[in-house]
Scaffold this motif. Structure first.
Motif, PDB file in Angstrom:
ATOM      1  N   SER A 147      -5.673  -3.293  -3.648  1.00 22.14           N
ATOM      2  CA  SER A 147      -4.403  -3.939  -5.140  1.00 22.14           C
ATOM      3  C   SER A 147      -2.972  -3.424  -4.901  1.00 22.14           C
ATOM      4  CB  SER A 147      -5.001  -2.403  -6.814  1.00 22.14           C
ATOM      5  OG  SER A 147      -3.555  -2.054  -7.415  1.00 22.14           O
ATOM      6  N   LEU A 148      -3.041  -2.766  -3.697  1.00 20.07           N
ATOM      7  CA  LEU A 148      -1.245  -2.491  -3.754  1.00 20.07           C
ATOM      8  C   LEU A 148      -0.919  -4.227  -3.037  1.00 20.07           C
ATOM      9  CD1 LEU A 148      -1.684   1.365  -2.492  1.00 20.07           C
ATOM     10  CD2 LEU A 148      -0.184   0.609  -3.657  1.00 20.07           C
ATOM     11  N   LEU A 149      -2.100  -4.237  -2.145  1.00 21.18           N
ATOM     12  CA  LEU A 149      -1.708  -5.258  -1.650  1.00 21.18           C
ATOM     13  C   LEU A 149      -1.233  -7.064  -2.329  1.00 21.18           C
ATOM     14  CD1 LEU A 149      -4.012  -5.763   1.728  1.00 21.18           C
ATOM     15  CD2 LEU A 149      -1.204  -4.766   0.889  1.00 21.18           C
ATOM     16  N   HIS A 150      -2.295  -6.661  -3.573  1.00 26.40           N
ATOM     17  CA  HIS A 150      -2.428  -7.700  -4.056  1.00 26.40           C
ATOM     18  C   HIS A 150      -0.511  -7.432  -5.355  1.00 26.40           C
ATOM     19  CE1 HIS A 150      -3.159 -10.578  -7.842  1.00 26.40           C
ATOM     20  NE2 HIS A 150      -2.729  -9.407  -9.219  1.00 26.40           N
ATOM     21  N   ARG A 151      -0.034  -6.118  -5.685  1.00 28.21           N
ATOM     22  CA  ARG A 151       1.103  -5.943  -6.403  1.00 28.21           C
ATOM     23  C   ARG A 151       2.090  -6.352  -5.376  1.00 28.21           C
ATOM     24  NH1 ARG A 151       0.677  -0.238  -8.849  1.00 28.21           N
ATOM     25  NH2 ARG A 151       2.332  -1.025 -10.217  1.00 28.21           N
ATOM     26  N   LEU A 152       1.886  -6.082  -3.687  1.00 26.47           N
ATOM     27  CA  LEU A 152       2.851  -6.120  -2.951  1.00 26.47           C
ATOM     28  C   LEU A 152       3.372  -7.398  -2.778  1.00 26.47           C
ATOM     29  CD1 LEU A 152       5.111  -5.367  -0.875  1.00 26.47           C
ATOM     30  CD2 LEU A 152       2.814  -5.912   0.961  1.00 26.47           C
ATOM     31  N   GLU A 153       1.973  -9.097  -3.193  1.00 21.97           N
ATOM     32  CA  GLU A 153       2.480 -10.294  -3.264  1.00 21.97           C
ATOM     33  C   GLU A 153       2.975 -10.761  -4.419  1.00 21.97           C
ATOM     34  OE1 GLU A 153       1.305 -12.470  -1.031  1.00 21.97           O
ATOM     35  OE2 GLU A 153       1.330 -14.164  -2.357  1.00 21.97           O
ATOM     36  N   ARG A 154       2.974 -10.224  -5.606  1.00 18.09           N
ATOM     37  CA  ARG A 154       3.264 -10.589  -6.564  1.00 18.09           C
ATOM     38  C   ARG A 154       5.273 -10.090  -7.027  1.00 18.09           C
ATOM     39  NH1 ARG A 154      -0.124  -7.364 -10.645  1.00 18.09           N
ATOM     40  NH2 ARG A 154       2.329  -6.069 -11.232  1.00 18.09           N
ATOM     41  N   VAL A 155       5.304  -8.988  -5.734  1.00 16.97           N
ATOM     42  CA  VAL A 155       7.001  -9.123  -5.659  1.00 16.97           C
ATOM     43  C   VAL A 155       7.567  -9.928  -4.841  1.00 16.97           C
ATOM     44  CG1 VAL A 155       8.702  -7.115  -4.874  1.00 16.97           C
ATOM     45  CG2 VAL A 155       6.507  -6.454  -6.501  1.00 16.97           C
ATOM     46  N   TYR A 156       6.857 -10.213  -3.570  1.00 20.49           N
ATOM     47  CA  TYR A 156       6.872 -10.997  -2.383  1.00 20.49           C
ATOM     48  C   TYR A 156       6.366 -11.969  -2.091  1.00 20.49           C
ATOM     49  CZ  TYR A 156       9.777  -6.897  -1.444  1.00 20.49           C
ATOM     50  OH  TYR A 156      10.666  -5.961  -1.214  1.00 20.49           O
ATOM     51  N   PRO A 157       5.772 -13.155  -2.511  1.00 25.68           N
ATOM     52  CA  PRO A 157       4.780 -14.449  -2.486  1.00 25.68           C
ATOM     53  C   PRO A 157       5.324 -14.512  -1.458  1.00 25.68           C
ATOM     54  CG  PRO A 157       6.211 -14.735  -5.210  1.00 25.68           C
ATOM     55  CD  PRO A 157       6.772 -13.496  -4.218  1.00 25.68           C
ATOM     56  N   GLY A 158       3.151 -14.539  -0.769  1.00 25.56           N
ATOM     57  CA  GLY A 158       3.283 -15.074   0.204  1.00 25.56           C
ATOM     58  C   GLY A 158       3.058 -14.211   1.563  1.00 25.56           C
ATOM     59  N   VAL A 159       3.291 -12.695   0.798  1.00 29.62           N
ATOM     60  CA  VAL A 159       3.409 -12.198   2.087  1.00 29.62           C
ATOM     61  C   VAL A 159       2.305 -11.723   2.688  1.00 29.62           C
ATOM     62  CG1 VAL A 159       3.402  -9.847   0.660  1.00 29.62           C
ATOM     63  CG2 VAL A 159       4.827  -9.887   2.500  1.00 29.62           C
ATOM     64  N   SER A 160       0.924 -12.110   1.312  1.00 25.40           N
ATOM     65  CA  SER A 160      -0.401 -11.034   2.522  1.00 25.40           C
ATOM     66  C   SER A 160      -0.909 -12.105   3.644  1.00 25.40           C
ATOM     67  CB  SER A 160      -1.474 -11.763   1.260  1.00 25.40           C
ATOM     68  OG  SER A 160      -0.842 -11.313   0.176  1.00 25.40           O
ATOM     69  N   GLU A 161      -0.260 -13.848   3.842  1.00 24.61           N
ATOM     70  CA  GLU A 161      -0.505 -14.184   4.967  1.00 24.61           C
ATOM     71  C   GLU A 161       0.155 -13.816   6.153  1.00 24.61           C
ATOM     72  OE1 GLU A 161       0.423 -18.018   4.188  1.00 24.61           O
ATOM     73  OE2 GLU A 161       0.122 -18.054   1.774  1.00 24.61           O
TER      74      GLU A 161
END
Ligand SMILES: Cc1cc2nc3c(=O)[nH]c(=O)nc-3n(C[C@H](O)[C@H](O)[C@H](O)COP(=O)(O)OP(=O)(O)OC[C@H]3O[C@@H](n4cnc5c(N)ncnc54)[C@H](O)[C@@H]3O)c2cc1C
Length: 505
Positions: free
Chosen positions: A406-420
């Motif tokens: 959930s936290l990673l998903h929310r981080l991704e919403r703020v900075y698209p592409g960060v999950s990779e």
């Protein structure tokens, strides 16, 4: 020479130990963990592709009050810490994102100017409010200094502002001076750090903590918070004291109302004085026994309300975050809405997808924090201990995974592409807090700073047992780095006055 045994090498314990060792007391610190610092520590993890293990900060985002003229800086100078620990001044204090609003805060003057241009009709109210915050801070410092010099302080005379406002919440005072609900939420944004919403947190506490950063800057130690803890250990040892690890205290022996010795699983230590940095429920419930305490004190202990705990995700990214994602700030508060009371309710109801959280980017404070081309990020969110402690092993594991995602998903919403770019992630929970520090409920700030548990209503450093003292987040003045450092410093000053030891350095 008075022999002092300190239970726990959290910052409260270490600061009292360093001050007392410097002034001629014989100091012994007993810590259950393998490293000193309590929450003020760091941990290392091997990450594939890195020649050295990655090192993660356990807790510290920023410390305030260390700029020129800061009261905490004076304490650090007296301790000799400023010479041993290089501190980096943060360019900005934080960035806060609320619906339709994105504010960067770097100094009081710029912040006030920014708010006045957004809310011109509130200019006078803002000025009066901020003046009050500064007055409250000035009075508290003055009162602590007077007490430490052995002079009695009179709340009416020395702290008229504190006297007038000590029974009010932040919300009550915001309502006196400001009109816009949005502006009130912006000013109360740091509630997330302190774990109570504006309707419950003491305005005096909030004002004190708020002004620490606003007036005297935000600082971070070059070598993480562990560097502060290690430096304090070094000071104690250099002045003839000892700091022993893997020493789990089980009992404080009391004879005829006075402490005589401290027992661990392995040994017994005779002691004239004992300072406990362990939480008071453990100190009195396990080490001493409630039967030795006056009934009123037991009632106070039983009624203590702990602060919230937290979850924190520790991330290592394989990228220079500020270059690739354009984020220059190190501390970003993400809020889904303005209503902070609702946000607090959502923490209690465990709505992990919408409760506010903060993103700390350590390389934006110190570009050589980890290996080059890497970025170290913490995602912090308040959380209830019971939401984790009552789970069985399997459910706990699954919940950890779900909250991490959930936290990673929310981080991704703020900075698209960060999950990779995530190379490593690990989540700590309220149970982690408890297992490493034994703090009741995994509390991060000891007793919560509600109106009924702040200032003189908080546990004192002195106790009903002769020779037994308390330091740390559960005691006056409160939790957080600055609060617990003051608790250790103030107690040491009082003991130095009482026993008139010769100051050797
Ligand atoms: C994730 C996180 C983020 C935070 N961020 C910030 C921040 O940015 N700024 C800020 O100001 N504050 C922050 N805090 C809060 C701050 O870290 C704490 O309030 C403060 O460090 C507590 O210090 P303390 O002196 O009370 O001791 P603690 O850190 O609670 O340490 C107590 C020590 O006593 C030891 N002990 C306990 N029982 C025994 C026993 N029986 N025998 C021997 N030893 C024992 C423990 O092992 C521990 O070392 C954060 C906390 C957390 C968890």
């Amino acid at each position: 020479m008075k022999c002092v045994t300190i239970i726990g090498a959290g910052l409260g314990g270490l600061v009292s130990g360093a001050m007392l060792a410097k002034s001629g007391f014989k100091v012994r610190v007993l810590e259950q963990h393998i490293i000193p610092g309590g929450y003020a520590t760091s941990f290392k993890r091997r990450v594939r592709g890195l020649s050295r293990p990655a090192e993660f900060e356990v807790s510290l985002h920023l410390m305030g009050d260390l700029g020129e003229g800061g009261a905490l800086r004076e304490v650090f100078e007296e301790l000799g810490l400023m010479d041993r620990v290089p501190f980096i001044r943060a360019e900005s204090l934080y960035r806060t994102v609320l619906p339709g609003v994105d504010i960067r805060v770097d100094s009081l003057a710029n912040y006030q100017h920014d708010l006045e241009s957004r809310f011109p009709e509130e200019k006078q109210g803002l000025q009066t409010l901020f003046d009050l915050f500064i007055q409250l801070r000035t009075e508290i410092i003055q009162m602590m200094k007077k007490t430490n010099m052995g002079e009695s302080n009179d709340l009416l005379q020395d702290g008229p502002g504190v006297f007038a406002y000590n029974h009010l919440s932040l919300q009550q005072v915001l309502d006196q001076y400001l009109s816009s609900p949005e502006l009130k939420s912006i000013v109360a944004q740091q509630w997330q750090y302190y774990g109570l919403p504006p309707s419950q947190i003491s305005v005096v506490y909030y004002a004190y903590a708020w002004t620490e950063y606003m007036l005297h800057g935000g600082y971070y130690p070059e070598g993480r918070s562990q560097q502060i803890s290690n430096a304090l250990v070094q000071i104690i040892r250099e002045h003839g004291g000892e700091v022993l690890m893997r020493q789990h205290v089980t009992q404080i022996q009391v004879e005829q109302g006075s402490v005589t010795r401290v027992m661990t699983k392995k040994a017994e230590y005779e002691s004239d004085l004992v300072i406990s940095n362990a939480d008071p429920i453990q100190t009195f419930g396990k080490f001493v026994g409630y039967e030795l305490l006056p009934r009123r004190y037991v009632k106070k202990l039983n009624s203590l309300k702990p602060s919230l705990a937290c979850v924190q995700a520790y991330l290592l990214l394989d990228v220079d975050f500020s270059t690739v994602f354009g984020e220059k700030d190190h501390e970003i508060f993400i809020n889904e809405y303005f209503d902070l009371e609702r946000a607090y309710e959502e923490v209690l109801e465990e709505k992990y997808d919408t409760t506010p959280f903060s993103i700390t980017v350590y390389e934006n404070l110190n570009s050589s924090y980890q290996a080059s081309g890497k970025t170290t990020i913490s995602l912090f969110m308040l959380s209830r201990y019971e939401a984790w402690s009552e789970l069985n092993e399997q459910d706990y594991k699954e919940k950890k995974e779900a909250v991490t995602q959930s936290l990673l998903h929310r981080l991704e919403r703020v900075y698209p592409g960060v999950s990779e770019h995530i190379e490593y992630v690990e989540l700590s929970t309220p149970c982690t807090n408890h297992s490493y520090t034994s703090n009741n409920n995994g509390a991060i700030y000891g007793a919560q700073q509600s109106v009924d548990q702040c200032l003189h209503r908080r546990l004192k450093q002195t106790t009903p047992i002769d020779g037994l003292y308390l330091v740390g987040a559960w005691t006056q003045p409160g939790g957080g780095y600055s609060g617990v450092i003051w608790s250790g410093y103030n107690l040491a000053k009082q003991l130095m006055l009482r026993y008139k030891e010769v100051v050797t350095t």
